[in-house]
Design a protein around this motif. Structure first.
Motif, PDB file in Angstrom:
ATOM      1  N   GLU A 174     110.404 -24.398 -32.828  1.00 51.50           N
ATOM      2  CA  GLU A 174     109.726 -24.222 -31.556  1.00 51.50           C
ATOM      3  C   GLU A 174     109.180 -22.813 -31.480  1.00 51.50           C
ATOM      4  OE1 GLU A 174     111.585 -25.395 -27.991  1.00 51.50           O
ATOM      5  OE2 GLU A 174     112.314 -27.253 -28.837  1.00 51.50           O
ATOM      6  N   VAL A 175     108.007 -22.714 -30.894  1.00 47.06           N
ATOM      7  CA  VAL A 175     107.331 -21.431 -30.756  1.00 47.06           C
ATOM      8  C   VAL A 175     107.238 -21.103 -29.285  1.00 47.06           C
ATOM      9  CG1 VAL A 175     105.181 -20.199 -31.227  1.00 47.06           C
ATOM     10  CG2 VAL A 175     105.976 -21.944 -32.811  1.00 47.06           C
ATOM     11  N   GLY A 176     107.418 -19.860 -28.971  1.00 45.22           N
ATOM     12  CA  GLY A 176     107.348 -19.429 -27.584  1.00 45.22           C
ATOM     13  C   GLY A 176     105.932 -19.279 -27.080  1.00 45.22           C
ATOM     14  N   ILE A 177     105.078 -20.233 -27.390  1.00 43.48           N
ATOM     15  CA  ILE A 177     103.681 -20.139 -26.955  1.00 43.48           C
ATOM     16  C   ILE A 177     103.573 -20.216 -25.443  1.00 43.48           C
ATOM     17  CG2 ILE A 177     103.154 -22.592 -27.137  1.00 43.48           C
ATOM     18  CD1 ILE A 177     100.416 -21.720 -28.266  1.00 43.48           C
ATOM     19  N   ASP A 178     104.540 -20.875 -24.789  1.00 39.43           N
ATOM     20  CA  ASP A 178     104.480 -20.967 -23.336  1.00 39.43           C
ATOM     21  C   ASP A 178     104.505 -19.578 -22.705  1.00 39.43           C
ATOM     22  OD1 ASP A 178     107.105 -20.749 -24.282  1.00 39.43           O
ATOM     23  OD2 ASP A 178     107.945 -21.615 -22.457  1.00 39.43           O
ATOM     24  N   PRO A 219     104.616 -20.831  -8.801  1.00 41.96           N
ATOM     25  CA  PRO A 219     105.766 -21.120  -9.665  1.00 41.96           C
ATOM     26  C   PRO A 219     105.821 -22.578 -10.113  1.00 41.96           C
ATOM     27  CG  PRO A 219     106.489 -20.221  -7.534  1.00 41.96           C
ATOM     28  CD  PRO A 219     105.002 -20.352  -7.487  1.00 41.96           C
ATOM     29  N   GLN A 220     105.392 -23.498  -9.257  1.00 42.57           N
ATOM     30  CA  GLN A 220     105.405 -24.916  -9.621  1.00 42.57           C
ATOM     31  C   GLN A 220     104.406 -25.171 -10.761  1.00 42.57           C
ATOM     32  OE1 GLN A 220     104.392 -27.583  -6.429  1.00 42.57           O
ATOM     33  NE2 GLN A 220     105.571 -29.248  -7.334  1.00 42.57           N
ATOM     34  N   PHE A 221     103.239 -24.553 -10.686  1.00 41.04           N
ATOM     35  CA  PHE A 221     102.242 -24.682 -11.750  1.00 41.04           C
ATOM     36  C   PHE A 221     102.791 -24.116 -13.054  1.00 41.04           C
ATOM     37  CE2 PHE A 221      98.889 -22.650 -14.268  1.00 41.04           C
ATOM     38  CZ  PHE A 221      98.097 -23.748 -14.552  1.00 41.04           C
ATOM     39  N   GLU A 222     103.440 -22.959 -12.967  1.00 43.50           N
ATOM     40  CA  GLU A 222     103.991 -22.330 -14.168  1.00 43.50           C
ATOM     41  C   GLU A 222     105.071 -23.202 -14.801  1.00 43.50           C
ATOM     42  OE1 GLU A 222     105.117 -18.251 -13.625  1.00 43.50           O
ATOM     43  OE2 GLU A 222     103.105 -17.677 -12.980  1.00 43.50           O
ATOM     44  N   GLU A 223     105.893 -23.829 -13.994  1.00 44.59           N
ATOM     45  CA  GLU A 223     106.934 -24.713 -14.524  1.00 44.59           C
ATOM     46  C   GLU A 223     106.319 -25.923 -15.215  1.00 44.59           C
ATOM     47  OE1 GLU A 223     110.268 -24.378 -14.970  1.00 44.59           O
ATOM     48  OE2 GLU A 223     109.777 -22.338 -14.344  1.00 44.59           O
ATOM     49  N   ARG A 224     105.278 -26.495 -14.612  1.00 44.58           N
ATOM     50  CA  ARG A 224     104.591 -27.626 -15.241  1.00 44.58           C
ATOM     51  C   ARG A 224     103.963 -27.208 -16.564  1.00 44.58           C
ATOM     52  NH1 ARG A 224     101.333 -29.322 -10.170  1.00 44.58           N
ATOM     53  NH2 ARG A 224     103.019 -29.965  -8.837  1.00 44.58           N
ATOM     54  N   LEU A 225     103.353 -26.043 -16.558  1.00 43.61           N
ATOM     55  CA  LEU A 225     102.717 -25.536 -17.776  1.00 43.61           C
ATOM     56  C   LEU A 225     103.759 -25.319 -18.878  1.00 43.61           C
ATOM     57  CD1 LEU A 225      99.937 -24.697 -18.846  1.00 43.61           C
ATOM     58  CD2 LEU A 225     100.430 -22.376 -18.098  1.00 43.61           C
ATOM     59  N   LYS A 226     104.905 -24.760 -18.521  1.00 46.23           N
ATOM     60  CA  LYS A 226     105.993 -24.580 -19.487  1.00 46.23           C
ATOM     61  C   LYS A 226     106.431 -25.916 -20.061  1.00 46.23           C
ATOM     62  CE  LYS A 226     108.478 -20.412 -18.082  1.00 46.23           C
ATOM     63  NZ  LYS A 226     109.733 -19.904 -17.527  1.00 46.23           N
ATOM     64  N   LEU A 227     106.553 -26.908 -19.198  1.00 49.10           N
ATOM     65  CA  LEU A 227     106.980 -28.234 -19.627  1.00 49.10           C
ATOM     66  C   LEU A 227     105.974 -28.841 -20.598  1.00 49.10           C
ATOM     67  CD1 LEU A 227     109.011 -30.556 -19.397  1.00 49.10           C
ATOM     68  CD2 LEU A 227     107.754 -31.339 -17.378  1.00 49.10           C
ATOM     69  N   VAL A 228     104.694 -28.727 -20.284  1.00 55.81           N
ATOM     70  CA  VAL A 228     103.650 -29.271 -21.164  1.00 55.81           C
ATOM     71  C   VAL A 228     103.696 -28.582 -22.521  1.00 55.81           C
ATOM     72  CG1 VAL A 228     101.152 -29.431 -21.540  1.00 55.81           C
ATOM     73  CG2 VAL A 228     102.129 -30.060 -19.318  1.00 55.81           C
ATOM     74  N   GLN A 234     106.908 -38.308 -22.667  1.00 51.21           N
ATOM     75  CA  GLN A 234     107.950 -37.292 -22.855  1.00 51.21           C
ATOM     76  C   GLN A 234     108.173 -36.502 -21.569  1.00 51.21           C
ATOM     77  OE1 GLN A 234     106.403 -35.047 -26.165  1.00 51.21           O
ATOM     78  NE2 GLN A 234     107.432 -36.327 -27.679  1.00 51.21           N
ATOM     79  N   ILE A 235     107.089 -36.170 -20.883  1.00 53.35           N
ATOM     80  CA  ILE A 235     107.202 -35.403 -19.641  1.00 53.35           C
ATOM     81  C   ILE A 235     107.847 -36.247 -18.552  1.00 53.35           C
ATOM     82  CG2 ILE A 235     105.834 -34.347 -17.781  1.00 53.35           C
ATOM     83  CD1 ILE A 235     103.959 -33.295 -20.049  1.00 53.35           C
TER      84      ILE A 235
END
Length: 163
Positions: free
Chosen positions: A81-85, A97-106, A158-159
Motif C-alpha cells: 500500500e502506498v500513502g498516495i491518499d 472532513p467528510q469529503f476528505e474521509e471519502r477521498l481517503k476511502l477511495v 469494496q467501498i
C-alpha cells in the motif's frame, strides 16, 4: 538548443508525471527515488525515437508506467500500500472532513487494485480520455472502457462493504 538541454527542460516541465507514477508504485522514499531515476533513464534512452506522433505527456506516461510495471515484475514482490491518499489530501484545498474521509476511502481501495488497474485509474483521474489511456497502456480503447467499467464496479462494491 542541444539535446541534453531539451531533455532536461522536458523533464523539469513534466516531472509531475514521473512523481505520480513513482508515488503510486512505491512505498518507500528510496524506492521512489530509484524508480524516478529508472524512468528518467528510460525516457532518455527513448528520447531520440520520440516522433511527436503522440502528445509528450502520453509518451512520458507510457514509458513511466511500463518502467514501473517492469520493475515490479523483476522484483517479483507483492505490491504494498502506498500513502498516495496523503499526497492527494495535502494537495486539496477542501476543508470538508467528510469529503476528505471519502477521498481517503477511495484511494485506499485503489491501492487494493492490481498494478495495471492502478495505472488505468491514475490516468482516468488525471482526466485522460480512453484513447489516450489506450496509447499509454497498449490496450485497445474498447478494452480500456471495459476495464474502467469493471474497476468502477469493483471499487463501488469494496467501498459499500466498508460502510
Amino acid at each position: 538548443m542541444h539535446k541534453e538541454e531539451q531533455f532536461t527542460t522536458l523533464i523539469k516541465k513534466n516531472e509531475g508525471i514521473i512523481f505520480k507514477i513513482t508515488t503510486l508504485y512505491t512505498d518507500h522514499r528510496d524506492d521512489q527515488k530509484d524508480l524516478y531515476q529508472d524512468i528518467v533513464y528510460q525516457l532518455w534512452k527513448s528520447f531520440d525515437s520520440f516522433r511527436n506522433e503522440a502528445k509528450i505527456s502520453t509518451w512520458m506516461y507510457r514509458i513511466a508506467l511500463n518502467t514501473a510495471l517492469t520493475r515490479l515484475k523483476k522484483r517479483k514482490r507483492k505490491p504494498h500500500e502506498v500513502g498516495i491518499d496523503q499526497v492527494i489530501l495535502e494537495q486539496t484545498e477542501n476543508d470538508d472532513p467528510q469529503f476528505e474521509e471519502r477521498l481517503k476511502l477511495v484511494y485506499a481501495q485503489i491501492q487494493n487494485l492490481n498494478d495495471l488497474e492502478k495505472g488505468i485509474m491514475l490516468l482516468l483521474l488525471e482526466g485522460k480520455q480512453y484513447v489516450e489511456i489506450s496509447l499509454i497502456t497498449g490496450l485497445t480503447p474498447t478494452n480500456v472502457a471495459t476495464r474502467i467499467s469493471r474497476i468502477k464496479q469493483k471499487l463501488k462494491s469494496q467501498i459499500l462493504k466498508k460502510q
